[in-house]
Design a protein around this motif. Structure first.
Motif, PDB file in Angstrom:
ATOM      1  N   SER A 128       0.840  -1.193   0.000  1.00 34.70           N
ATOM      2  CA  SER A 128       0.000   0.000   0.000  1.00 34.70           C
ATOM      3  C   SER A 128       0.882   1.252   0.000  1.00 34.70           C
ATOM      4  N   VAL A 129       0.262   2.367  -0.297  1.00 34.58           N
ATOM      5  CA  VAL A 129       0.967   3.646  -0.226  1.00 34.58           C
ATOM      6  C   VAL A 129       1.519   3.852   1.180  1.00 34.58           C
ATOM      7  N   ASN A 130       0.730   3.536   2.205  1.00 35.41           N
ATOM      8  CA  ASN A 130       1.196   3.719   3.585  1.00 35.41           C
ATOM      9  C   ASN A 130       2.374   2.803   3.916  1.00 35.41           C
ATOM     10  N   GLN A 131       2.354   1.574   3.449  1.00 38.63           N
ATOM     11  CA  GLN A 131       3.477   0.666   3.705  1.00 38.63           C
ATOM     12  C   GLN A 131       4.746   1.184   3.031  1.00 38.63           C
ATOM     13  N   MET A 132       4.620   1.626   1.794  1.00 37.60           N
ATOM     14  CA  MET A 132       5.784   2.172   1.092  1.00 37.60           C
ATOM     15  C   MET A 132       6.314   3.419   1.794  1.00 37.60           C
ATOM     16  N   ALA A 133       5.406   4.301   2.175  1.00 37.00           N
ATOM     17  CA  ALA A 133       5.823   5.549   2.826  1.00 37.00           C
ATOM     18  C   ALA A 133       6.502   5.273   4.156  1.00 37.00           C
ATOM     19  N   ARG A 134       5.964   4.331   4.936  1.00 38.90           N
ATOM     20  CA  ARG A 134       6.599   4.010   6.228  1.00 38.90           C
ATOM     21  C   ARG A 134       8.011   3.468   6.024  1.00 38.90           C
ATOM     22  N   ALA A 135       8.208   2.660   4.985  1.00 33.83           N
ATOM     23  CA  ALA A 135       9.549   2.132   4.709  1.00 33.83           C
ATOM     24  C   ALA A 135      10.501   3.269   4.345  1.00 33.83           C
ATOM     25  N   ALA A 136      10.043   4.183   3.494  1.00 35.08           N
ATOM     26  CA  ALA A 136      10.895   5.320   3.108  1.00 35.08           C
ATOM     27  C   ALA A 136      11.168   6.225   4.306  1.00 35.08           C
ATOM     28  N   GLU A 137      10.162   6.463   5.126  1.00 33.19           N
ATOM     29  CA  GLU A 137      10.348   7.300   6.316  1.00 33.19           C
ATOM     30  C   GLU A 137      11.319   6.654   7.303  1.00 33.19           C
ATOM     31  N   ALA A 138      11.344   5.333   7.357  1.00 34.95           N
ATOM     32  CA  ALA A 138      12.243   4.616   8.267  1.00 34.95           C
ATOM     33  C   ALA A 138      13.708   4.885   7.941  1.00 34.95           C
ATOM     34  N   CYS A 139      13.989   5.314   6.728  1.00 32.39           N
ATOM     35  CA  CYS A 139      15.368   5.631   6.338  1.00 32.39           C
ATOM     36  C   CYS A 139      15.833   6.951   6.942  1.00 32.39           C
ATOM     37  N   MET A 142       9.537   9.944  -3.166  1.00 29.32           N
ATOM     38  CA  MET A 142      10.737   9.839  -2.333  1.00 29.32           C
ATOM     39  C   MET A 142      11.776  10.785  -2.892  1.00 29.32           C
ATOM     40  N   ASP A 143      12.408  11.570  -2.018  1.00 22.75           N
ATOM     41  CA  ASP A 143      13.464  12.474  -2.478  1.00 22.75           C
ATOM     42  C   ASP A 143      14.566  12.551  -1.447  1.00 22.75           C
ATOM     43  N   CYS A 144      15.689  13.160  -1.850  1.00 19.42           N
ATOM     44  CA  CYS A 144      16.841  13.284  -0.952  1.00 19.42           C
ATOM     45  C   CYS A 144      16.943  14.691  -0.366  1.00 19.42           C
ATOM     46  N   GLY A 145      15.829  15.410  -0.361  1.00 21.34           N
ATOM     47  CA  GLY A 145      15.791  16.740   0.250  1.00 21.34           C
ATOM     48  C   GLY A 145      15.717  16.629   1.762  1.00 21.34           C
ATOM     49  N   ALA A 146      15.215  17.681   2.382  1.00 19.46           N
ATOM     50  CA  ALA A 146      15.068  17.705   3.839  1.00 19.46           C
ATOM     51  C   ALA A 146      14.139  16.582   4.298  1.00 19.46           C
ATOM     52  N   SER A 189       7.540  14.785   5.700  1.00 18.22           N
ATOM     53  CA  SER A 189       6.540  13.916   5.083  1.00 18.22           C
ATOM     54  C   SER A 189       5.234  14.678   4.953  1.00 18.22           C
ATOM     55  N   TRP A 190       4.394  14.211   4.023  1.00 18.39           N
ATOM     56  CA  TRP A 190       3.108  14.844   3.774  1.00 18.39           C
ATOM     57  C   TRP A 190       2.168  13.839   3.142  1.00 18.39           C
ATOM     58  N   GLY A 191       0.909  14.201   3.109  1.00 24.97           N
ATOM     59  CA  GLY A 191      -0.115  13.388   2.450  1.00 24.97           C
ATOM     60  C   GLY A 191      -0.705  12.331   3.350  1.00 24.97           C
ATOM     61  N   ARG A 192      -1.709  11.658   2.784  1.00 24.29           N
ATOM     62  CA  ARG A 192      -2.425  10.592   3.508  1.00 24.29           C
ATOM     63  C   ARG A 192      -2.457   9.333   2.697  1.00 24.29           C
ATOM     64  N   GLY A 197      12.566  13.428   1.857  1.00 25.06           N
ATOM     65  CA  GLY A 197      11.141  13.704   1.846  1.00 25.06           C
ATOM     66  C   GLY A 197      10.344  12.509   1.362  1.00 25.06           C
ATOM     67  N   VAL A 198       9.180  12.326   1.987  1.00 26.23           N
ATOM     68  CA  VAL A 198       8.287  11.225   1.636  1.00 26.23           C
ATOM     69  C   VAL A 198       6.872  11.778   1.538  1.00 26.23           C
ATOM     70  N   GLY A 199       6.275  11.636   0.365  1.00 25.87           N
ATOM     71  CA  GLY A 199       4.906  12.099   0.169  1.00 25.87           C
ATOM     72  C   GLY A 199       3.982  10.952  -0.177  1.00 25.87           C
ATOM     73  N   ARG A 200       2.845  10.910   0.500  1.00 29.01           N
ATOM     74  CA  ARG A 200       1.820   9.895   0.228  1.00 29.01           C
ATOM     75  C   ARG A 200       0.813  10.492  -0.749  1.00 29.01           C
ATOM     76  N   TYR A 201       0.584   9.812  -1.847  1.00 27.41           N
ATOM     77  CA  TYR A 201      -0.428  10.217  -2.820  1.00 27.41           C
ATOM     78  C   TYR A 201      -1.365   9.028  -3.010  1.00 27.41           C
ATOM     79  N   SER A 202      -2.208   8.802  -1.999  1.00 27.37           N
ATOM     80  CA  SER A 202      -3.069   7.622  -1.973  1.00 27.37           C
ATOM     81  C   SER A 202      -4.048   7.589  -3.135  1.00 27.37           C
TER      82      SER A 202
END
Length: 188
Positions: free
Chosen positions: A151-162, A178-182, A185-188, A166-171
């Protein structure tokens, strides 16, 4: 790789690469330790529905990026609308690969968007309020990705764990940015 003022740390990424297996909702605490004695190999697997291309490659071995493979990744992540290329920041690829490893999946990411030319970004901004004027896509520092098995949430949690960008959810559109900026996180 160096530590970036934008939040990417070598330790966070190496810790994520060291994870062996993770449940569907990974946390950084599950990415325990470094792989010892097994060497350091990093792989990225992606498919582009826009071009029909697939990439499944090792891009890092024993502390070194492989230059020819970096060029292949840059080509693969080009702006498919006008075929323009821009060097892809390998920190973003590291985040993508680490998140993929944390999710313990074998399927490749589906790449929705990698590099975007300024013209493409402007066109997308006219169509959607969710496109940033100074998008990191235009710097080769972001990717929009999808996995059928997560799911979008599972992917986002994995990216956030790094803890690395930046991690944005676009459900609604079923992808994660996923980006290498600051680190943010955002989105739902």
């Amino acid at each position: 790789m160096t530590t970036s003022s934008r939040g990417l740390s070598r330790r966070a990424l190496l810790g994520a690469f060291a994870a062996t297996s993770v449940a569907a909702a990974p946390t950084f605490s599950k990415a325990a330790g470094f792989l010892r004695g097994a060497g350091d190999i990093r792989r990225i697997k992606m498919y582009s529905g826009r071009t029909g291309e697939m990439i499944d490659t090792i891009y890092w071995i024993e502390g070194q990026y492989i230059n020819d493979v970096m060029k292949e990744i840059t080509y693969f992540m080009r702006d498919w609308r006008d075929n323009t290329q821009h060097g892809i920041d390998m920190r973003t690829v590291d985040i993508m690969a680490a998140a993929h490893k944390l999710m313990d999946v074998s399927e490749p990411y589906t790449l929705f968007s990698g590099y975007r030319s300024p013209a493409t970004n402007a066109m997308l901004r006219r169509r959607s309020s969710g496109v940033a004027k100074n998008s990191l896509h235009m710097q080769g520092q972001a990717a929009d990705l999808h996995l059928k098995s997560r799911s979008v949430n599972q992917m986002a949690r994995a990216a956030e764990a790094c803890h690395a960008g930046g991690v944005g959810r676009y459900s609604g559109s079923k992808f994660v940015h996923m980006d290498c900026g600051a680190v943010r996180s955002w989105g739902r």
